[in-house]
Design an enzyme around this catalytic site. Structure first.
Site, PDB file in Angstrom:
ATOM      1  N   ALA A  14      12.559   3.477   0.995  1.00  0.00           N
ATOM      2  CA  ALA A  14      12.365   3.535  -0.520  1.00  0.00           C
ATOM      3  C   ALA A  14      12.291   5.040  -0.894  1.00  0.00           C
ATOM      4  O   ALA A  14      12.301   5.996  -0.085  1.00  0.00           O
ATOM      5  CB  ALA A  14      10.698   3.359  -0.762  1.00  0.00           C
ATOM      6  N   GLY A  56      11.564   1.237   3.932  1.00  0.00           N
ATOM      7  CA  GLY A  56      11.908   0.230   2.987  1.00  0.00           C
ATOM      8  C   GLY A  56      13.335  -0.533   3.214  1.00  0.00           C
ATOM      9  O   GLY A  56      13.403  -1.947   3.040  1.00  0.00           O
ATOM     10  N   GLU A  63      12.459  -2.948   5.961  1.00  0.00           N
ATOM     11  CA  GLU A  63      11.636  -3.937   5.347  1.00  0.00           C
ATOM     12  C   GLU A  63      12.678  -4.752   4.421  1.00  0.00           C
ATOM     13  O   GLU A  63      12.623  -6.015   4.713  1.00  0.00           O
ATOM     14  CB  GLU A  63      10.480  -3.255   4.563  1.00  0.00           C
ATOM     15  CG  GLU A  63       9.714  -2.678   5.607  1.00  0.00           C
ATOM     16  CD  GLU A  63       8.692  -1.528   4.843  1.00  0.00           C
ATOM     17  OE1 GLU A  63       9.076  -1.003   3.918  1.00  0.00           O
ATOM     18  OE2 GLU A  63       7.494  -1.905   4.937  1.00  0.00           O
ATOM     19  N   GLU A 117       7.615   5.981   7.904  1.00  0.00           N
ATOM     20  CA  GLU A 117       6.566   6.296   6.798  1.00  0.00           C
ATOM     21  C   GLU A 117       5.636   7.340   7.550  1.00  0.00           C
ATOM     22  O   GLU A 117       5.066   7.854   6.836  1.00  0.00           O
ATOM     23  CB  GLU A 117       5.956   5.056   6.220  1.00  0.00           C
ATOM     24  CG  GLU A 117       6.923   4.090   5.415  1.00  0.00           C
ATOM     25  CD  GLU A 117       7.737   3.387   6.270  1.00  0.00           C
ATOM     26  OE1 GLU A 117       7.938   3.369   7.485  1.00  0.00           O
ATOM     27  OE2 GLU A 117       8.170   2.179   5.578  1.00  0.00           O
TER      28      GLU A 117
END
Ligand code: HXC
Length: 257
Positions: free
Chosen positions: A65, A108, A111, A131
């Site tokens: 992200a 992300g 993911e 993260e």
């Protein structure tokens, strides 16, 4: 449709989405999410499309992200907007989606790859949930989908240390279905997508639903669900065609109904 962060193409019966933010290693921001939803919706509305391939660049599938977008966010605003919940729509795509991963698939990015039905990786792929090194934890399914894919030991190792695993380890762990040379990656993903797109769409979509149900329910309920879908496919023309073609020793001509 013009996209700012994606390249979206159709090749035969396959939809191809290429993440295209090279300056940020394809970091996933709100524009990527909005555009991915649009691209997926268009592919779903297009009867001709039987499967989707999503890929990034040779250097990065997606490095996570967008940290620069998240840096100054505060709890109340995130909570009220249910920040990133929109990615659930991407995970709920009904047509099959194959992730073709080269380079970094982190946070992300990992993911997003795990939201796809399966991952084909190039030998250069690196997967991780870093993260924890930013003072947070995975937020788009990493603690849940990774654990289901590779088991508790490996998931804890990755999520708690933030280390990356290479393609060979990812294949050994069951995260990816195949590893290929970087120059073969797109061809391999396309061949798989074209094969899927050549089959009966209702049976392909039900197969996907049935496998996904295995993660949501008990064995007994899952078996019942599978059997009911199996029965229901005998209401399709394509079941008649598929079995008749086998008996007549010819190729089936599926009509997707
Ligand atoms: C924003 C990013 C980014 C990211 C890289 N960039 N990753 N920008 N968000 N996630 C940008 C860098 O700032 C840099 O921009 C450019 O991309 C190139 O990256 P470099 O770091 O210079 O490249 P390199 O040295 O090769 O290192 C590659 C890397 C590193 C190891 C992948 O970029 C990295 O560690 N990235 C962050 C990985 C990460 O922590 N992902 C998890 C994010 S949190 P400039 O402008 O400086 O050139 C997350 C949570 C998801 O994903 C769930 C909740 C939303």
């Amino acid at each position: 449709m013009a996209y700012e962060t994606l390249i979206v193409e159709t090749r035969g019966n396959v939809g191809l989405v290429t993440l295209n933010r090279p300056q940020a290693l394809n970091a996933l921001n709100s524009t990527v999410l909005k555009e991915l939803k649009e691209a997926y919706a268009a592919f779903h509305a297009d009867e001709e499309i039987g499967a989707i391939v999503i890929t990034g660049s040779e250097r990065a599938f997606a490095a996570g992200a967008d940290i620069k977008e998240m840096q100054s966010l505060e709890f109340a605003a995130m909570y009220k907007s249910d920040f990133i919940s929109g990615w659930d729509d991407i995970a709920k795509a009904r047509k099959p989606v194959i992730a073709a991963v080269s380079g970094f698939a982190l946070g992300g990015g990992c993911e997003l790859a795990m939201m796809c039905d399966f991952i084909i990786a190039s030998e250069t792929a690196k997967f991780g949930q870093p993260e924890i090194t930013l003072g947070v934890i995975p937020g788009m399914g990493g603690s849940q989908r990774l654990t289901r894919a590779v088991g508790k030991a490996k998931a804890m190792d990755l999520v708690l240390t933030g280390r990356m695993m290479d393609a060979a380890e990812a294949e050994r762990s069951g995260l990816v279905s195949r590893v290929v040379a970087p120059e073969r990656l797109l061809d391999e993903a396309f061949a798989a997508a074209e094969k899927i797109a050549s089959l009966s769409q209702p049976s392909v979509m039900m197969a996907k639903e049935a496998v996904n149900r295995a993660f949501e329910t008990t064995l007994e309920e899952g078996l019942r669900f599978e059997r009911r879908l199996f029965h229901s496919l005998f209401a399709t023309d394509d079941q008649k065609e598929g079995m008749t073609a086998f008996v007549e020793k010819r190729k089936p001509a599926f009509k997707h109904r």
